[in-house]
Design a protein around this motif. Sequence first.
Motif, mmCIF file in Angstrom:
data_model
loop_
_atom_site.group_PDB
_atom_site.id
_atom_site.type_symbol
_atom_site.label_atom_id
_atom_site.label_comp_id
_atom_site.label_asym_id
_atom_site.label_seq_id
_atom_site.Cartn_x
_atom_site.Cartn_y
_atom_site.Cartn_z
ATOM 1 N N VAL A 1 15.582 -3.387 -9.770
ATOM 2 C CA VAL A 1 16.834 -2.975 -10.407
ATOM 3 C C VAL A 1 17.446 -1.831 -9.614
ATOM 4 C CG1 VAL A 1 17.866 -1.941 -12.463
ATOM 5 C CG2 VAL A 1 16.130 -3.734 -12.697
ATOM 6 N N LEU A 2 18.690 -2.020 -9.182
ATOM 7 C CA LEU A 2 19.419 -0.962 -8.479
ATOM 8 C C LEU A 2 20.211 -0.094 -9.448
ATOM 9 C CD1 LEU A 2 20.826 -3.022 -5.466
ATOM 10 C CD2 LEU A 2 18.754 -1.617 -5.530
ATOM 11 N N GLY A 3 20.684 -0.697 -10.529
ATOM 12 C CA GLY A 3 21.489 0.028 -11.504
ATOM 13 C C GLY A 3 22.418 -0.925 -12.224
ATOM 14 N N GLY A 4 23.448 -0.378 -12.842
ATOM 15 C CA GLY A 4 24.379 -1.221 -13.579
ATOM 16 C C GLY A 4 25.659 -0.476 -13.906
ATOM 17 N N ASP B 1 32.266 1.550 -14.710
ATOM 18 C CA ASP B 1 31.674 2.888 -14.711
ATOM 19 C C ASP B 1 30.160 2.769 -14.613
ATOM 20 O OD1 ASP B 1 33.851 5.071 -15.569
ATOM 21 O OD2 ASP B 1 34.302 3.198 -16.615
ATOM 22 N N TRP B 2 29.573 3.604 -13.759
ATOM 23 C CA TRP B 2 28.122 3.628 -13.629
ATOM 24 C C TRP B 2 27.490 3.879 -14.990
ATOM 25 C CZ3 TRP B 2 24.943 2.013 -10.026
ATOM 26 C CH2 TRP B 2 23.617 2.447 -10.031
ATOM 27 N N ALA B 3 26.474 3.109 -15.325
ATOM 28 C CA ALA B 3 25.834 3.218 -16.634
ATOM 29 C C ALA B 3 24.325 3.353 -16.481
ATOM 30 C CB ALA B 3 26.157 1.992 -17.485
ATOM 31 N N PRO B 4 23.692 4.185 -17.262
ATOM 32 C CA PRO B 4 22.235 4.353 -17.160
ATOM 33 C C PRO B 4 21.498 3.118 -17.643
ATOM 34 C CG PRO B 4 23.093 5.561 -19.049
ATOM 35 C CD PRO B 4 24.283 5.052 -18.303
ATOM 36 N N ARG C 1 24.982 -12.969 -5.650
ATOM 37 C CA ARG C 1 25.392 -12.209 -4.450
ATOM 38 C C ARG C 1 25.670 -10.802 -4.939
ATOM 39 N NH1 ARG C 1 30.137 -10.783 -6.984
ATOM 40 N NH2 ARG C 1 31.340 -12.585 -7.607
ATOM 41 N N VAL C 2 25.991 -9.898 -4.023
ATOM 42 C CA VAL C 2 26.230 -8.525 -4.426
ATOM 43 C C VAL C 2 27.531 -8.435 -5.226
ATOM 44 C CG1 VAL C 2 27.562 -7.808 -2.382
ATOM 45 C CG2 VAL C 2 26.105 -6.142 -3.567
ATOM 46 N N ILE C 3 27.647 -7.451 -6.083
ATOM 47 C CA ILE C 3 28.851 -7.212 -6.865
ATOM 48 C C ILE C 3 30.055 -7.081 -5.932
ATOM 49 C CG2 ILE C 3 28.453 -4.704 -6.890
ATOM 50 C CD1 ILE C 3 29.647 -4.657 -9.724
ATOM 51 N N GLY C 4 31.232 -7.524 -6.393
ATOM 52 C CA GLY C 4 32.423 -7.521 -5.554
ATOM 53 C C GLY C 4 33.469 -6.519 -5.990
ATOM 54 N N ASP C 5 34.720 -6.774 -5.558
ATOM 55 C CA ASP C 5 35.861 -5.923 -5.884
ATOM 56 C C ASP C 5 35.603 -4.459 -5.530
ATOM 57 O OD1 ASP C 5 37.429 -8.055 -6.861
ATOM 58 O OD2 ASP C 5 36.400 -7.974 -8.795
ATOM 59 N N PHE D 1 30.591 -1.341 -2.403
ATOM 60 C CA PHE D 1 30.672 -0.053 -1.714
ATOM 61 C C PHE D 1 30.353 1.094 -2.683
ATOM 62 C CE2 PHE D 1 33.387 -2.970 0.625
ATOM 63 C CZ PHE D 1 33.007 -2.744 1.941
ATOM 64 N N LEU D 2 30.861 0.973 -3.917
ATOM 65 C CA LEU D 2 30.581 1.993 -4.929
ATOM 66 C C LEU D 2 29.088 2.072 -5.229
ATOM 67 C CD1 LEU D 2 31.599 4.068 -7.023
ATOM 68 C CD2 LEU D 2 31.865 2.156 -8.637
ATOM 69 N N LEU D 3 28.425 0.924 -5.284
ATOM 70 C CA LEU D 3 26.984 0.900 -5.535
ATOM 71 C C LEU D 3 26.246 1.703 -4.473
ATOM 72 C CD1 LEU D 3 24.625 -0.268 -7.214
ATOM 73 C CD2 LEU D 3 24.715 -2.285 -5.731
ATOM 74 N N GLY D 4 26.623 1.490 -3.216
ATOM 75 C CA GLY D 4 26.012 2.274 -2.144
ATOM 76 C C GLY D 4 26.353 3.741 -2.229
#
Length: 379
Positions: free
Chosen positions: A194-197, A214-217, A258-262, A266-269
């Motif tokens: 899990v990387l996050g959500g 929005d980044w969520a715990p 696949r990785v999240i888009g839109d 980049f935000l995940l990184g």
Amino acid sequence: MRLYLTALKPTDSVTDGFLPAARALGCEVTILTDRPDEHPSAVRCDVRDPRALIDTVEHLGSPDAIFSNSDHLQTETALAAAYFGLPGKDWRACAAAKNKFLMRRRLQEAGVEQVFSLRLGPLDPVPAEVPYPVVLKPREGVASEDVLLVESGLERAVAEVRRRRPGEALVVEEYLEGPLRTLETLGDAGGPRVLGGFRTTLGALPYFVEERLDWAPADESHEHVLAALRALGVGFGACHTEYVVTAAGPRIVEVNYRVIGDHCDFLLGDVLGVPIFEWILGVYLGAPVPAVPEISRFGAAVSLVADRAGVIKDAPGHESVELGDVRLWHRPLRAVGEVVTLTRTNRDYLGVVRAVGPSPERVDAAIEEYRATRPWVVG
């Protein structure tokens, strides 16, 4: 190391994410596509046909990895990787994730969750009775196109979508009410991490346009999502799963293998503070997923959605700015002078603002400040 990357149209994720990451990893990249004029130094290939894809790679020679970030090419790319004995996804999991009817059937058969769902082929009659409200969607659609909340008159809604998408199968399923969330995972040979959500904000119903993430715990719902991914056979590589926290518990909306888009990739990184595109390509080259760091930052991505049709009169450019302790990026998706026609889908995005800072309050304030001083003008 020779990396073959399959693609359809160019995307920022590939151009600004995966290609620089491949170079950083020391890969020689060959892009295989049916649109070679749109990609630099690409090789023409019918990438929707796994037999043609295998033949082309065999002709070009020496694959160390075969990868795709396209929603539409995961199954074909997985089959090619399996043929050459390379690390890759299970093609059956790719097919089940892409096909929303197969996804529901697999989850129901595994006893993970029960959600009303039915498939409508192009000539199938529309049932007279369904448990309204329901959501109508293309079986293998993307970008929220032709996804509608239907509270009555399903036959009329189906006829309208069929007019725009003749010959395509549709899915009708129960409306899942509650907060919309995402889970981002990355798996290697040992399974997914899990990387996050994110917490997703949608526009007004009956459409399902994603306006903000929005980044969520992490919370207890992640275990349900991971169980669903196991039932589908999803694990290797990047995966972006959307789910709703209903009164009866979490329920899967869709699995995007696949990785999240839109620009949220980049935000995940940015939030994790890691080279996310290198991490993703690394597993295809046999590397394990690195340890996911503890997060002390907050991040958000706001899609700037057109609220009217017209001509774009003014817009901010592609830029990165610092507003106090918040780093903010703006990426225009349209250009001044373009004509905007509303579709009520993610295709109505004008641009994306993403921001990372020490707290939700600081990030919100920075985004609002940026939007107030650099507005998009459509008239």
